[in-house]
Enzyme design. Structure first.
Site, PDB file in Angstrom:
ATOM      1  CD  GLU A  47      -1.659  -2.380   1.709  1.00  0.00           C
ATOM      2  OE1 GLU A  47      -0.469  -2.547   2.053  1.00  0.00           O
ATOM      3  OE2 GLU A  47      -2.537  -3.259   1.833  1.00  0.00           O
ATOM      4  CG  PHE A 109      -9.686  -9.356  11.238  1.00  0.00           C
ATOM      5  CD1 PHE A 109      -8.434  -9.738  11.715  1.00  0.00           C
ATOM      6  CD2 PHE A 109      -9.914  -9.405   9.870  1.00  0.00           C
ATOM      7  CE1 PHE A 109      -7.438 -10.172  10.847  1.00  0.00           C
ATOM      8  CE2 PHE A 109      -8.924  -9.838   8.994  1.00  0.00           C
ATOM      9  CZ  PHE A 109      -7.688 -10.219   9.477  1.00  0.00           C
ATOM     10  CD  GLN A 110      -7.304  -7.035   7.522  1.00  0.00           C
ATOM     11  OE1 GLN A 110      -8.218  -6.789   6.741  1.00  0.00           O
ATOM     12  NE2 GLN A 110      -6.150  -7.558   7.125  1.00  0.00           N
ATOM     13  CE  LYS A 159     -17.122  -6.359   3.890  1.00  0.00           C
ATOM     14  NZ  LYS A 159     -16.449  -7.604   4.300  1.00  0.00           N
ATOM     15  CG  MET A 481      22.866  12.072   3.443  1.00  0.00           C
ATOM     16  SD  MET A 481      24.045  13.179   2.627  1.00  0.00           S
ATOM     17  CE  MET A 481      23.059  13.785   1.249  1.00  0.00           C
TER      18      MET A 481
END
Lengths: 577, 183
Positions: A47, A109-110, A159, A481
């Site tokens: 993502e 969940f999630q 949802k 760097m």
């Protein structure tokens, strides 16, 4: 209609032609109407990649980038791109799935508190609670993302309101014709009296510099800037966020200022009696020690975000407004005052500037026989063997600074990079997004080996979705760097910066990811390899340039030091300043 | 040659005072978190905060007392103004506003000294809310300074519990009608 269909229709109505994302549980119902939508969806491998692709798209096109991911870990994975876009004022609209409204707050969940987590890294965010709100919220989200100081807007969608099996998703479609944002009034026009005062200061200045930042590109103001510079004959420095906003080949261009800016840009600002800051924010990487920055200069500061005015340095004339609109007003005011005729004789100042340019050009030593490549040489070769309007996306670190230093940016929207946040791993997904927005252009990602290992998996996305980007991998086997800072400021005590010389095998890795893989070790192989890469257009290409590990980026203003103490290349240190 | 900069960076110093901001926000879920979060991440300091819906239920009114030590007030106001849900911000001048605060306090009050407490209640025009066998609960509404004084005077008796609301304020009203002939 249901909320999921409404979401797709709302995105289509905003002119979205492409989005980047990855489905999952909570966003599943939206991926069904996506099949019937005109919007192309690019399936990413992580993502974070979706977010950076959306950023790259926005950088290259000026249109808002759109990403869609699910709840929980997907939402947290996209926090980095949101923060990156927030710091660099990139317009994004990110849609995240959320657990059903009734489950919010139950540690489902999630589930995660996406709006809570992203509050500090978005311009605004929404938790949509009713399906009927979706058209209005999406309309408002695009408005907020793209107007005023642009930035990322997140829309979190439970949802149940998009799931046709749930009665809460039922709604009547409507096309919003206005915005319901009583607290949001971006100001565009600058105050006319302040513009006159600014013009007067410009006409009085003996050593003026135009200090131009990302606001030039955001406001589509490159042409107006060119007009202002040519009318007044004032030199222009282009910050990291405005590379390409003024042509590097123009005689008035001094290039990049700041920590790794070139000596002339840094010193001209330091010695100036007037800085005209246009869409720039006096970032610490530009100012060095802020109390000793441009000590003789009066300040004109133009920014669309009034909070930037006076945040770091008090301006003598502070103008809130859109950069392009204010520059156009300024040009008109200057013409009324006599145009170029009204500018004082600045020949002495010009000759000081050209003296610095002659004594302190960018420089490096070409590698000797037994040495690996010099990254600066690779970038010069790449610059000279690619079309003038090539889009370059960079990661973060030494290779980023060398690219900004050695590339010749002569067109706006050809430089895609992570400035404020400094996000390693930005370049590959950002280059994919840029290629998605500008398929007509050649797109090169310049990456370091540290950065490459963070987001290389998105090359699978590039290969399978048909984005033939090219990657110049500046492999010096180090987090370069950080290694440079340890060499210079930690007595050469190197701590956890060596990434190993031969693992991974980048050529094999590139091939495994569906790309062509090339490896270059000697200077004479560089140009042919770039030519070969330029010819390949049916898949992405990774060219690994095996580079010297000990090369440092100069000039450098050590952190916290004054810009007057800029450290130049070792070969120039005995020259008179 | 060490020239004095023409414009100096805005300092973070201050005199330890406070400023009162009246902030109108959209009455939506999470708005208070946005305001509080902004104060936290920009290093601004909230001394007190009072929130309630306005007569128009779509909006809420926040009265925020801000420590001016932590940041220049100009930055606080400008950053607040950037929040999409913030509709307007007013910096209240104490001389031109009426300020009130409510305090409820439970104080030790054995029957032998109850009379002394009641004297203070009478002097301050406070209200007795509840009486126990050795404690009294009283409330006072007044200017924050007057509430401070009352609390200070009760302290020696032993304060068992105290809750102050934080300051709320409105601008003073015009004392003369506008001249109808004025341009």
């Amino acid at each position: 209609m249901n909320g999921g269909q409404a979401l797709m229709k709302a995105l289509e109505n905003e002119g979205v032609d492409i989005m980047f994302g990855l489905p999952g549980g909570a966003i599943l119902p939206v991926y069904d109407p996506l099949i019937d939508s005109s919007i192309r969806h690019v399936l990413v491998r992580h993502e974070q990649g979706a977010g950076h692709m959306a950023e790259g798209y926005a950088h290259a096109t000026g249109r808002p980038g759109v990403a869609m991911v699910t709840s929980g870990p997907a939402a947290t994975n996209i926090v980095t791109p949101l923060c990156d876009a927030y710091m660099d004022s990139i317009p994004l609209v990110v849609v995240t799935g959320q657990v059903p409204y009734a489950a919010i707050g139950t540690d489902a969940f999630q589930e995660c508190d996406t709006t809570g987590i992203t509050m500090a890294v978005t311009k605004h965010n929404y938790l949509v609670t009713e399906a009927a709100d979706i058209p209005q919220v999406i309309h408002d989200a695009f408005h907020i993302a793209t107007t005023g100081r642009p930035g990322p807007v997140l829309v979190d969608i439970p949802k149940d309101i998009v799931d046709p099996k749930n009665p809460r998703s039922a709604m009547e479609w409507y096309t919003p014709d206005s915005h319901d944002l009583p607290g949001y009034r971006p100001n565009v026009a600058g105050d006319a009296e302040l513009v006159r005062q600014a013009a007067k200061l410009i006409c009085e200045a003996e050593r003026p510099v135009l200090y131009t930042g990302g606001g030039i590109l955001k406001s589509r103001g490159a042409k107006a800037l060119l007009e202002l510079a040519e009318l007044t004959g004032i030199h222009v420095v282009t910050t990291l966020m405005n590379r390409g906003g003024f042509p590097d080949d123009h005689p008035l261009c001094l290039g990049m200022p700041g920590m790794h800016g070139n000596y002339t840009a840094v010193t001209a600002m330091q010695e100036a009696d007037l800085l005209v800051a246009l869409g720039a924010r006096f970032d610490d990487r530009v100012t060095g020690k802020v109390g000793e920055f441009a000590p003789l200069a009066k300040i004109i500061h133009v920014d669309i975000d009034s909070a930037e005015l006076g945040k770091v340095r008090r301006a003598d004339v502070a103008i809130q407004g859109d950069c392009r609109a204010v520059i156009e007003d300024l040009v008109r005011a200057l013409r009324e005052m006599g145009g170029s005729e009204a500018q004082p004789d600045r020949s002495q100042w010009r000759s000081r500037i050209s003296g610095w340019q002659e004594r302190f050009p960018l420089t490096y030593e070409q590698s000797r026989n037994d040495e690996l490549l010099k990254p600066q040489f690779v970038l010069e070769q790449l610059r000279d063997s690619t079309p003038d309007d090539t889009i370059v996306a960079s990661g973060v670190g030494q290779h980023q600074m060398w690219t900004s230093q050695y590339w010749k940016f002569n067109h706006p929207y050809t430089w895609v990079n992570s400035g404020g946040l400094g996000t390693m791993g930005f370049s590959i997904p950002a280059a994919i997004g840029a290629k998605a927005g500008r398929p007509d252009r050649m797109v090169w990602a310049v990456d370091g080996d540290g950065c490459f290992q963070m987001t290389a998996q998105e090359l699978v996305t590039a290969a399978t979705e048909g984005f033939p980007i090219k990657v110049a991998l500046i492999n010096n086997s180090y987090l370069g760097m950080v290694r440079q800072w340890q060499e210079m400021f930690y007595a050469e005590r190197y701590s956890e910066v060596y990434l190993t010389r031969n693992v991974p095998d980048y050529k094999l890795w590139a091939e495994a990811l569906g790309c062509a893989g090339l490896r270059v070790e000697s200077p004479e192989e560089v140009a042919p390899a770039i030519a070969r890469a330029n010819e390949i257009d049916d898949r992405p290409v990774v060219v690994e340039f095996r580079c010297e590990a000990g090369e440092n980026v100069f000039p450098m203003v050590p952190a916290g030091m004054s810009n007057s103490d800029v450290v130049v290349d070792p070969s120039q240190r005995d020259r008179p300043r | 040659m060490n020239p004095v900069p023409t414009g100096s960076a805005p300092g973070r110093g201050g005199d330890g005072g406070t400023t009162t901001l009246v902030v109108h926000v959209e009455n939506k879920a999470g708005v208070l978190a946005r305001v509080a979060g902004l104060f936290a991440r920009r290093g601004f300091n909230i001394e007190s905060l009072a929130v309630a819906p306005t007569a128009d239920g779509r909006f809420s009114r926040l009265t925020i007392v801000v420590g001016v030590d932590a940041a220049p007030m100009e930055q606080v106001v400008k950053q607040l103004d950037k929040l999409v849900n913030v509709v307007d911000i007013e910096e209240l001048n104490p001389a031109a506003s009426v300020e009130r605060e409510l305090m409820m306090v439970t104080v030790r009050a054995d029957p032998s000294i109850r009379g002394q407490i009641l004297d203070l209640v009478r002097i301050f025009q406070a209200t007795v809310l509840n009486v126990g066998y050795d404690e009294m609960m009283v409330s006072l509404t007044g200017s924050p300074g007057r509430v401070d004084d009352f609390e200070e005077l009760l302290r020696p008796y032993g304060i068992a519990d105290v809750q102050r609301t934080g300051k709320v304020a409105l601008s003073k009203l015009a004392k003369t009608a506008p001249d109808p002939l004025a341009p």
